[in-house]
Design an enzyme around this catalytic site. Structure first.
Site, PDB file in Angstrom:
ATOM      1  N   SER A 140       0.945  -0.507   8.912  1.00 39.11           N
ATOM      2  CA  SER A 140       1.207  -1.450   9.998  1.00 39.11           C
ATOM      3  C   SER A 140       0.360  -1.108  11.215  1.00 39.11           C
ATOM      4  O   SER A 140      -0.028   0.058  11.401  1.00 39.11           O
ATOM      5  CB  SER A 140       2.689  -1.397  10.396  1.00 39.11           C
ATOM      6  OG  SER A 140       2.943  -2.160  11.562  1.00 39.11           O
ATOM      7  N   TYR A 153      11.066   2.226  12.302  1.00 39.22           N
ATOM      8  CA  TYR A 153      10.162   1.537  11.363  1.00 39.22           C
ATOM      9  C   TYR A 153       8.722   1.976  11.623  1.00 39.22           C
ATOM     10  O   TYR A 153       7.977   2.279  10.684  1.00 39.22           O
ATOM     11  CB  TYR A 153      10.300   0.025  11.544  1.00 39.22           C
ATOM     12  CG  TYR A 153       9.286  -0.783  10.758  1.00 39.22           C
ATOM     13  CD1 TYR A 153       9.478  -1.040   9.408  1.00 39.22           C
ATOM     14  CD2 TYR A 153       8.143  -1.282  11.379  1.00 39.22           C
ATOM     15  CE1 TYR A 153       8.553  -1.785   8.681  1.00 39.22           C
ATOM     16  CE2 TYR A 153       7.214  -2.015  10.669  1.00 39.22           C
ATOM     17  CZ  TYR A 153       7.417  -2.270   9.324  1.00 39.22           C
ATOM     18  OH  TYR A 153       6.489  -3.003   8.620  1.00 39.22           O
TER      19      TYR A 153
END
Length: 254
Positions: A140, A153
């Site tokens: 990410s 996360y």
């Protein structure tokens, strides 16, 4: 990398980015196997794309992982393992004691990071036996700059990003031909971040960038605005942090 006539396993392939990837890989002549926890979603995906092979499997479950490997082996094996399955939790204020912080972080780490290592360990010898084997990890943009509202996360994706780079180098030192790709998306328009407003890339464009990167043997694939954030974080880290965490995020955490 030549993708035609290869076989790919996509975990978490029954919805979102995973399902879009299944669609586009099928279109270019790749044999596609998808997994997911929901039989209903798998059935819907199979109905939509009849050439898919759908296997119910939970990446967080040890027995499911072993069973998945055996089923894939019976189907003739794979050339590409795409570890796509992932989860994300919205982080409440980490500065306030809350048992949910630990529970959420443990769940994210188990699926986003530890499950990837388990599957890689199971499938690595199979991939090594192929003429052109590959592993794909979706990390990410948040592995560069953390999100205040997705803090744990972000941490799980940072762990995966470091592991990805290390795995690639370990395989190189071992003279293995298995290629390790890292796809770094920006915000993607899926259920996972439906709570977020602002600019988002479509799953279709993200997967297009992935496939182009695979064909070009581009091991680090920074899609969409990830390229901008990457450069800004190197030159102006505070600006990059504010770009990822606008003022409204502060209000969310109060």
């Amino acid at each position: 990398m030549d993708l035609k006539n290869k076989a790919i396993l996509i975990t978490g392939g029954s919805a979102g980015i995973g399902l879009e990837a299944a669609k586009q890989f099928l279109e270019i002549g790749t044999k596609v196997i998808i997994t997911g926890r929901s039989q209903d979603r798998l059935d819907a995906a199979k109905k939509r794309y009849p050439n898919l092979i759908a296997i119910k499997s939970d990446v967080a479950n040890d027995e499911d992982a072993i069973s998945l490997y055996r089923k894939v082996e019976q189907l003739g094996g794979i050339d590409i393992l795409y570890n796509k399955a992932g989860v994300g939790m919205v982080s409440t204020n980490l500065g306030v004691p809350n048992d949910k912080h630990f529970e959420s972080a443990a769940h994210e780490m188990k699926i986003n990071y530890l499950a990837v290592i388990r599957l890689n360990n199971l499938f690595l010898e199979m991939l090594k036996s192929r003429r052109e084997g590959a592993i794909i990890h979706t990390t990410s943009v948040l592995s560069y700059v953390p999100s205040l509202i997705e803090a744990t996360y972000s941490a799980s994706k940072t762990a995966l990003a470091f592991y990805t780079k290390s795995l690639r180098e370990h395989l190189r030192i071992a003279n293995s031909d298995v290629k390790v790709f890292e796809l770094l998306p920006p915000a993607v328009d899926t259920e996972l971040i439906a709570h977020r407003t602002g600019k988002k890339i479509s799953p279709e464009k993200l997967v297009q960038a992935l496939i182009i990167g695979l064909i070009k043997d581009q091991y680090t694939i920074r899609a969409g605005d990830t390229k901008v954030v990457y450069i800004l974080n190197r030159l102006f880290p505070k600006l990059a942090f504010r770009l990822v965490n606008p003022r409204k995020a502060d209000k969310f955490l109060q």
